[in-house]
Structures are given as C-alpha cells and as structure tokens.
Motif scaffolding. Sequence first.
Motif: not given
Ligand SMILES: Nc1ncnc2c1ncn2[C@@H]1O[C@H](COP(=O)(O)OP(=O)(O)OP(=O)(O)O)[C@@H](O)[C@H]1O
Length: 598
Positions: A339-343, A388-390, A407-416, A525-527, A558-560
Amino acid sequence: MSSRASVSLHHMIWAQYRLPFLKVILLNLINAAVSVGIIAYINQTFISQPVFNTLSWSSLGQFALLVLLLLVTTFVSQYALTRLGHKFVYELRTKLVKQIIDTTVPQIDHLGSARLLASLSSDIQSITVAFVRMPELVQGVILSVGVGLYLGWLSLPLLLIVMFWIAMTIWISTLLVKHVYTHLTKLREINDALYQDYQSIIEGRKELALNQHRAQKLYTDDFLAHAKSYEKTVTKSDTFHLSAVNWSNIMMFASIGVIFAISNYLGISMGIATTFSLTILFMQSPLLHAVGAYPTLQTAQVALDKIQSLELAEYQPLFRTDNTSQHWQTISLTDVNYRYNVSNNSVSNASDNASDNASDNASNSSVSNSNDTGAQALIAKDSDHSGNILKDVNLTLRRGDVVFLIGANGSGKSTLAKIITGIFTPTTGAVTIDKQPVNSQNNADYRQLYSAIFSDQHIFKQLIGRQGRQPDKALVNAWLHKLDLQDKISVADNQLSTDKLSQGQRKRLAMLIAVAEQKDILLLDEWAADQDPAFRRVFYQTLIPELKALGKTLFIISHDDGYFEHADRLLLMKEGRLIELNAEERQRASKDAIAMLA
Ligand SMILES: Nc1ncnc2c1ncn2[C@@H]1O[C@H](COP(=O)(O)OP(=O)(O)OP(=O)(O)O)[C@@H](O)[C@H]1O
C-alpha cells in the motif's frame, strides 16, 4: 530510519567536537586576557598618570607590543573557530548526502527533490553562515567575562550596576530576538515552497512554454505569492533584528552617563569611571557583533531542525557492497501486499518501518516456525485490502527464467517490480531468497542482485562492471553494436561520451549500462515501449535470447502481445492480483491481449 528527537546545535557541537571546542575556548580566553591587559595598561600608564609628559617611549613601545599580541591572539582564536566551524559544516554536508543515499526510496519519494535540495543548499548555507559569525559570538562572550572580572576588581559596586544595566539591555534585546526566531522558522517554510516553484518552473519548462495561462498562473498565484510572503517575513525578521542591535547600541552609550552619575554619587574616582567608560566603548563593538551573530545561530538551529525533520536513515560511513550469494536458485514472494502511503505527513516513513518490521517479523517467524512452514517465511495476512495496490501476491522466480509480466495500466506491475527488486518492502507478506527471508538487515545486499530499467531511468555516464570493478571492454563494445549505438556513443575511460539522446536511444543506453554491470537479474519495465518496431523485434528475437545465454534471469514488463512466445513464463497482473497463465491462456493472450487484460 527512526524519528529522532531534535538535537540542538550547541549539543551537537559539544558532543562531537568537545576537544577542539575547548581548545578554541582556551585561545579565546588568552585573547580576552590580552584585551584585559591592554585596558589595564591604558588605565595604569595613561589614565592614572596626572600629566601626559610622564609618558615614555618605552611605555609606548610596550603598548605597541600589547596591541601586536592582541592582533595575533585575535587572529589565531578566530582562525581556530572558523576552521572548526567549516569542519563541522563539511561533516554535516557529507553525512547528509550519505544519509540520503541510504534512505529508502519511498521516503525520498515522499520528501520530494525540492525539500531535499532546499536542505542541501539553504540549510547547509545557513549553518555555514552561523559558523562564520560564531567567532564573534564566542569572543564577545568570553571578552565580556574577562573584562567584567577586571572591572569588578577595580570597583565591584560600579560593576554590579553596569552589569544590571547591560543585563536589562540584553533581556529586552532577547525579547526582540525571539520574534526574529519566529520569523526565521516561517522563512524556512516559505523557502521550501519557493524551491517547489523553482522545480515546477524548470521541470515543466516545455508545458509552460506551450501554455502561457499556466505559466502566468504559476508565476502569479504560486511564485509571486511565496516571494511576497518571503519579502514580508524577512523584512519583519530584519526589523526586529535591527531594533535589537540599535537598542543594545544606544543603551551601551547611555551606560557611560550612568557610570559617571553613579561614580559621582558613590564617590568613585574619576580614573575608575573613565576606565569603565573606556572599557564599555572598547566592548561595544564585540558585544554588538555577538548580539548580531545570535540570529544567525538561530537560523542555523532552524536549518538543523529542518534537516532532522527529513527523518533520513541513520548515518553509516560504509557502503553495503557484500553481495548476496551468486548461487541463488529461487526468489519467492509470499502473500505480498503493498500500500502506498499518500498522506502529507511523513508517515510514509512509518509505513516503510512497518514494512521492514513485517519482513523482520516474517524472518523471525520463519526461523521459529521452520518446521511447520517448510522454511518459508511466515506471512502476516492482511484481510483488509482497501488501498492495497498489490493483493496477496505469490510468485517464485527461478534462476534463468525469462518471465514476462503483462497487465492494464495502473494494475500494479511497476509496484511489483519495485517489491521484487527490494526497492519497496511489502506492507505485509514476505520476500525470500532460497527460503532466506529478505529483511531490513539484508535488503541492501539483496538489491545488488538486480539491474533494472524503469520508465524514469536516470542515466549515469560512468560505466561500472561486475561488483564495481572495471567493465568488460569486449562486452561493452559488443553491446554498443547490438544496441546500434556505435555511431552515437563512444566510451573512453569507462565514461559515456554523451547522454543527449532520443528517448528510445536513452533506453538502449540504459541497457548498455545494465549489461556492463553483469548482474544476475535484469528487470525491464516496458523497455521496448520506446523502441521502433524494427528494433523491438531485434530486442525480443535476438537480445532476449542472448541475455538468457549470458545466464541472466529476465523479468520483463511488456505490452507487446506479438512477442509473448519468447517468454518462458507469462504472468498477468489484474487489479493488484498476480496470476500465472497456463499454455492455453498464453495462446489467448498472444492472440487477444486486450480481452485478457479486461
Ligand atoms: N507513488 C505513488 N503513490 C501513491 N500511489 C501510487 C504511486 N505510484 C503508483 N501508485 C498507484 O499504484 C497503482 C499501480 O501503479 P503502477 O505504477 O504499479 O501500475 P502499472 O501497472 O505499472 O501501470 P502502467 O502500465 O501504467 O505503468 C496505480 O493505481 C497508481 O495510482
């Protein structure tokens, strides 16, 4: 990282530089003694003599020698203090930068570059200025004590009255200076906002060039408002400071009248009254400089408080360069939640500590429960997934795997990706390497297994080889050609000739840097997203097999969908949940990725 109590500047100096500081005090005492000697000499040789013609060349010579001695002792004592001050600033600056390097990425993300740059520049600058002025303060105080002792010896009652007068003067001056402090604290906050504006103006230069409405809004509503607020606050602060200095200045003059009036009343000799007056005049400049130097110390305290509020990692002189075993076989994520901390408060730090704790708990538990869990780290389950993002991510990476993640945009790939590389620590759940939990103690070592290219990659122009050694020239040269960069870039002394490249070329350059590092695992990451179709094909069909042949484990976001067949394993991230696709699902994903992601 820990939230440490704020430490005052003088405590810090005393704790770290006790001996040199005592030496400086001793030098200042000698200097004060010479000053008192001069006053006593003037009193005895000049003032106490009934007529001027009793003065001899030898007494004038002695006086000149005393003045020379004063010059030397003043210089030596100030030089010692200045050196000590700059040593302190050097150590503060170098420690701060190392602490920033050691602080977790989420905490640095949370602080933002504007706040950090403000601390690295203006806070360090404030502390430097304080140290430049500190000799005046220390000398003023020590001189006052020395001179006071001499005056007390001449006439105690007169000294007590003068001291009362000066104490009252300084007390009222302190009341004024308190306002200076309040405004200085406010100024420092405004400075952060100004740095934020500078950053927006510099980093958003293209957007501002295209939209003058936005430029005007940013300039007028944000920047001008902050600049005006700075002007008002600094004027108030300086006004209080000026008032304090003027008040002290004038009251010191007034004290001469008081000295003569009281001497007359108490029947004290004219000679003593004249010596007192002369001494007050002699003391006026150092004392006023001391009063003037005080606000700079307060600014430095504000700066130090600000640096401490960043809650950076504890200072460690060494870098963690002992790498984790090169013979690892598996890396596992077990029930990982993030979970990101957004406070706006600095709780992301707390969250990160919590994450560390989660991993640490996991590691302890994994030891104590190893019989039950089959050496897997115990995982803290978080049933509440809100935010929770993951979500309960389970994954085992095997050495040599080529894994694609879609995975779709925002699904959490980069976070993983950041969890896998150890840049983020799970909020709950565990990462283990060969069943060994990754925790706050070994996380820095664990991260050294990876080279990664993220979307906002920073390009370092220095090439580094395996474990920080010289890069393999043949390997670098071969990959310069494979990445089709040979006409754009040259490498001399392991330095890249330029980083002024197109977006796609920058990504290729990042690949060259990563390959030169010769790490076990390469995470991309999406190189390929920035590559033209021809080179994208080269990447999937030629480079990936070559990297695999080099023994690398590849984790590729990848999205390819046209190239999914080149993966050993295909993973899908859907709203924070990770699924591994089976053969039939892989076929479907390759044919219709859109349907798969939906
Ligand atoms: N620094 C952050 N603080 C708070 N929330 C974040 C932060 N970075 C990403 N998020 C949230 O985490 C979720 C997943 O983001 P992430 O970057 O992991 O997605 P992604 O699958 O890699 O997307 P994309 O394909 O667009 O790169 C998104 O909903 C985003 O809003």
